[in-house]
Design an enzyme around this catalytic site. Sequence first.
Site, PDB file in Angstrom:
ATOM      1  N   ALA A  67      15.354  19.558   3.480  1.00  0.00           N
ATOM      2  CA  ALA A  67      16.438  19.418   2.031  1.00  0.00           C
ATOM      3  C   ALA A  67      16.788  17.990   1.483  1.00  0.00           C
ATOM      4  O   ALA A  67      18.097  17.800   1.913  1.00  0.00           O
ATOM      5  CB  ALA A  67      17.290  20.050   2.843  1.00  0.00           C
ATOM      6  N   GLY A  68      15.448  16.898   1.739  1.00  0.00           N
ATOM      7  CA  GLY A  68      15.716  15.900   1.172  1.00  0.00           C
ATOM      8  C   GLY A  68      15.788  15.460  -0.190  1.00  0.00           C
ATOM      9  O   GLY A  68      15.403  16.164  -0.930  1.00  0.00           O
ATOM     10  N   HIS A 111      34.724   6.097 -25.895  1.00  0.00           N
ATOM     11  CA  HIS A 111      35.618   7.314 -26.009  1.00  0.00           C
ATOM     12  C   HIS A 111      34.764   8.047 -27.145  1.00  0.00           C
ATOM     13  O   HIS A 111      35.178   7.573 -28.748  1.00  0.00           O
ATOM     14  CB  HIS A 111      37.309   7.450 -26.021  1.00  0.00           C
ATOM     15  CG  HIS A 111      37.953   8.921 -26.218  1.00  0.00           C
ATOM     16  ND1 HIS A 111      37.515   9.634 -25.200  1.00  0.00           N
ATOM     17  CD2 HIS A 111      37.717   9.215 -27.145  1.00  0.00           C
ATOM     18  CE1 HIS A 111      37.976  10.862 -25.725  1.00  0.00           C
ATOM     19  NE2 HIS A 111      38.654  10.794 -26.501  1.00  0.00           N
ATOM     20  N   HIS A 148      11.907   2.003  -6.698  1.00  0.00           N
ATOM     21  CA  HIS A 148      12.809   0.621  -7.708  1.00  0.00           C
ATOM     22  C   HIS A 148      12.995  -1.305  -6.396  1.00  0.00           C
ATOM     23  O   HIS A 148      12.961  -2.089  -6.634  1.00  0.00           O
ATOM     24  CB  HIS A 148      14.249   0.121  -8.536  1.00  0.00           C
ATOM     25  CG  HIS A 148      14.722   1.151  -7.921  1.00  0.00           C
ATOM     26  ND1 HIS A 148      14.568   2.554  -7.271  1.00  0.00           N
ATOM     27  CD2 HIS A 148      15.917   1.699  -6.948  1.00  0.00           C
ATOM     28  CE1 HIS A 148      15.202   3.516  -7.089  1.00  0.00           C
ATOM     29  NE2 HIS A 148      16.340   2.337  -6.650  1.00  0.00           N
ATOM     30  N   VAL A 172      10.616  24.491  11.354  1.00  0.00           N
ATOM     31  CA  VAL A 172       9.246  25.714  10.973  1.00  0.00           C
ATOM     32  C   VAL A 172       8.745  25.535  12.462  1.00  0.00           C
ATOM     33  O   VAL A 172       8.215  24.284  12.311  1.00  0.00           O
ATOM     34  CB  VAL A 172       8.657  25.351   9.674  1.00  0.00           C
ATOM     35  CG1 VAL A 172       7.442  26.238   9.263  1.00  0.00           C
ATOM     36  CG2 VAL A 172       9.675  25.574   8.248  1.00  0.00           C
ATOM     37  N   THR A 229       0.439  -1.155  -0.245  1.00  0.00           N
ATOM     38  CA  THR A 229      -0.033  -0.030   0.002  1.00  0.00           C
ATOM     39  C   THR A 229       1.062   1.492  -0.031  1.00  0.00           C
ATOM     40  O   THR A 229       0.114   2.325  -0.207  1.00  0.00           O
ATOM     41  CB  THR A 229      -0.847   0.145   1.301  1.00  0.00           C
ATOM     42  OG1 THR A 229      -0.739  -0.556   2.803  1.00  0.00           O
ATOM     43  CG2 THR A 229      -2.209  -1.259   0.683  1.00  0.00           C
TER      44      THR A 229
END
Length: 464
Positions: A180-181, A443, A320, A236, A142
């Site tokens: 800040a993730g 390359h 994933h 905050v 879920t």
Amino acid sequence: MTFDLIVIGSGPGGYVCAIRAAQLGLKTAVVEKEKTFGGTCLNVGCIPSKALLHASEMFHQAGHDFAHLGIKVTPELDLPAMLKHKDDTVTANVNGVGFLFKKNKIDAYQGVGKILGAGKVEVAGADGKTQQLEAKNIVIATGSSVAPLPGVTIDEKRVVSSTGAIALPQVPKKLLVVGAGVIGLELGSVWARLGAEVTVVEFLDKILPTNDEEVAKQFQRLLQKQGFTFHLGHKVTKVDASDAGCKVTIEPAKGGAAKVLDADIVLVAIGRRPNTDGLGLEAAGIATDRGRVVIDDHFATNVKGVYAIGDVVRGPMLAHKAEDEGIAIAEQLAGKAGHVNYEVIPAVVYTQPEIASIGKTEEELKAAGVAYNIGKFPFTANGRARANRATDGFVKILADAKTDRVLGAHILGAGAGEMIHELVVLMEFAGSSEDLARSTHAHPTMSEAVREAALAVEKRAIHM
């Protein structure tokens, strides 16, 4: 109706689990509470955010980088068209899941699933009607939802979650991001590229706290060059929202004077929490730990025939990872040896430049007392990166000092999310930095920097 398997949830973990189970001959059903399949990832998470990240990056490049390539254009933002691109992308992916269900003869039930006990699931439809399904096995998939910020109401207008942040009707002049993730920095990047002034408030004293510290520090400097302002080590405490905008009160996390910041939009991105409410877990006797379903090493709960995967169980909340777990449990239920190697699950931050990582960080190796060697190579010394004007960042490889086995790898740079996968394969087969160093790379490519970092483990990089 009786099934071999009922999967509750159709996000990446759930739908992949159902498809693999059906491929293996199990009669399978999926229960989905939303009107569309795909879960958070396909509908309001991974897919739409990446559509906006790509579109906003193209807009930014047109306005800032094309001239250096001899292309003169003056881009004009058509935000409704950009949002339509995002919505069209979502629709295509969601419809794709529905097609795969039909192709694999999976029965789909729209409604809220509730576990009544071993082998029994109740589905409550939007029309108020309920029906009971039976199965030999049940998989809980879920997912997760936005973690709330205490004392702050998310109205998806002035104060938004990630869901509201991918559907803003206009570019805010000032966007304040709480957290800040990965999610906060990705969505902050979208709106910064489109013209917003972005301020990030983070409780901890660093951004991306689970990432390699050297990578995170350099990435912060790059974001500051892009116009981001950071208030690290702050919390905050209050948000006053009105039609005119928001007044956000922040305080130092370790104590100190408060200050008030102005913002047109506040994005709350402090993390996610498992979706387990309403599943009937307590009544069914299924054990949980701080909201997460408790499982053993084979995804089994304490109730026979009930399993759980993805964001509702331990481990990183990554689509994933959920997919791999879905495949593994489906294979186990079909009598095969399903397995997930949690040591080699990559993680990507889809900003510009991107961050991609796998395995251990330097900080983790130091804490564990593991001796290691480092190989680093900057993109400034890579020919393709120069040609592409994509020289920000570097590749960093961490190898065991005794065995040379690669224990971790971290890439900060354009296309990092694609380049990380050769390191995934290398580590899956317990490869060494020497193995990678002796593998020929075409390359000129950005991926040559990965090989050079492997060469640098033994201080033999060629182009540095």
